[in-house]
Design an enzyme around this catalytic site. Sequence first.
Site, PDB file in Angstrom:
ATOM      1  CG  ASP A  56      13.233  -1.643  -1.909  1.00 35.42           C
ATOM      2  OD1 ASP A  56      13.069  -1.272  -3.100  1.00 35.42           O
ATOM      3  OD2 ASP A  56      12.324  -1.626  -1.059  1.00 35.42           O
ATOM      4  CG  ASP A  93      14.395  -4.172   1.734  1.00 32.79           C
ATOM      5  OD1 ASP A  93      14.213  -3.302   2.600  1.00 32.79           O
ATOM      6  OD2 ASP A  93      13.494  -4.664   1.042  1.00 32.79           O
ATOM      7  CG  HIS A 119       7.650  -0.867  -1.511  1.00 29.22           C
ATOM      8  ND1 HIS A 119       8.044  -0.518  -0.231  1.00 29.22           N
ATOM      9  CD2 HIS A 119       7.063   0.234  -2.043  1.00 29.22           C
ATOM     10  CE1 HIS A 119       7.695   0.728   0.000  1.00 29.22           C
ATOM     11  NE2 HIS A 119       7.108   1.215  -1.085  1.00 29.22           N
ATOM     12  CD  GLU A 141       9.839  -5.699   0.490  1.00 26.83           C
ATOM     13  OE1 GLU A 141       8.791  -5.325   1.068  1.00 26.83           O
ATOM     14  OE2 GLU A 141      10.725  -4.904   0.123  1.00 26.83           O
TER      15      GLU A 141
END
Length: 569
Positions: A172, A26, A167, A28
């Site tokens: 995640d 994942d 998040h 960000e």
Amino acid sequence: MHAASDQLTFDELGTPLRETTFVVFDLETTGTKPGPNGITEIGAVKVRGGQVLGEFATLVNPGMPIPPQIVALTGITGAMVYDAPPIERVLPAFLEFAAGAVLVAHNAPFDTGFLRAACAGHGYVYPKPAVVCTVRLARRVLTRQDTPSFRLSALAALFGASTTPNHRALDDARATVDVLHALLERVGSVGVQSLEELMDYLPEVTPEQRRKRGMAAHLPERPGVYLFRGPNEEVLYVGTAANLRRRVRTYFTGSESRGRIREMVALAERVDGIECSHALEAQVRELRLLAAHRPAYNRRSKNPRKSWWVVLTDDAFPRLSVVRLPKDGALGPFHNQATAKLAADVLAGATGLRTCTQRISAVAPSGKPCALAELGRCGAPCAGRQSVAEYFPSVHAVTGLIGGVDAGPLHSALRQLEELAAAQHYEQAARRRDELAVLVRAVARAHRLSALAAIPELVAAAPDGNYGWEFAVIRYGRLASAGVARRGVPPMPVVDALVAAAETVTPEPGPLHGAPPEEAGLLLRWLTKPGVRLVRTAVPWAEPAHGAGGWQEWLERASTATALEQAAG
């Protein structure tokens, strides 16, 4: 050929899901638009057979401010990433962590889009792994009666994930691991047991794709290059793969969603494979095949070997000209004409070289001074205000910079923009800074490529990840031979054999001695990867002492300033 309803045979089953290595990751980011920068955090979990093999987690300095709404969503602030490594330092470590694995992400196109952009923006080859999107898989497996939403938080709650998504990248990714395993259990009940069957199970697979999956059966499970051929034996598409059979099979499954490629698969009659010793050899062969065949479905093949160069004209008062064919003393290569022209304009402005296109006689010039002369930016040799001898220092400054013996023009350009900033002409100074950065990058790249291309023979080795070595014999910036010494095999006899069998390369005129710029650049990136060692070289490999090499720190500051200005609007 297989009928559309055929099941895969035992030999075609490929990799069982229980033996498949997945890297669930994942990202960000600072926003939704992929770019070379903008990633603020990477989290990944490597799993196989339901067991966690390792984790990867790091904050990333995006080189730009993090918007307030993103800070509110992720909790990642500018202070948190201030001392974090930039993506160009994180990317090679993550690519190594994920090497050979199937990538998995929730809404995978978003995350892989940022990965592709980061690779492209920082000189790394995107490895083209198989990708599983858990959103797409969930929509295939679940109904609205099962879950009203396909958001990660909803699926994690539905399947009782051990980690609650928040998040943040690693949490995640951990939650997505549990979602993936739950979805794989459900598809297993309908007979999906292998990676190939999983990719085939996903939607948007045309009957034509399924019928042609047997075209990959004869390919080896080795690194190499593959060529899709049409009904008239024409080459439709060229690509590289770490595993030829596995990669080509993906073109006939749901993992391939590109419209142009589906059209290509519909036309294809055969797939040829060229086995290579390692990935570098495959990438070089791909470049050469693209240049030779110019396949219709490869975007990169539209303008093979298209490069531009900046040269001094051959007259009494030389000026800089942008050309397609290089000669000794040229600056380049440039990917496009506009960038080459910009670099030429910056260099001319820093040295006082004329920019007009008229031919000027050394005996009796009869022109009229232009506006640049009135502004003091040209000595007006066209009007006889400057002799050949007075003009020569400008020419000498240009040749000195290109030759790597004098960085004076760069310092001159820097003084010009500092004067603009001191006079509070900030927008003009920022524009000059970005233009100077283009020239600095061009000079640095030119010096590095020409230094490599000047070496008659260089032998280098890279670790293969299993205590063996991958070798490359490079002559004048071209790959002349490639091979491997697996674990336990004495390496030096392999090197001697590769050198003896290597292609003969005759140097040609020009800065790169005839080496294709893309190939020389590919070899340079490989040579400068961590762990690559020089085995032997005919002459010392050295870059010019007086060039753009010492400007790296300034270039990083300039790039950061540009990114901050763009983020601020």
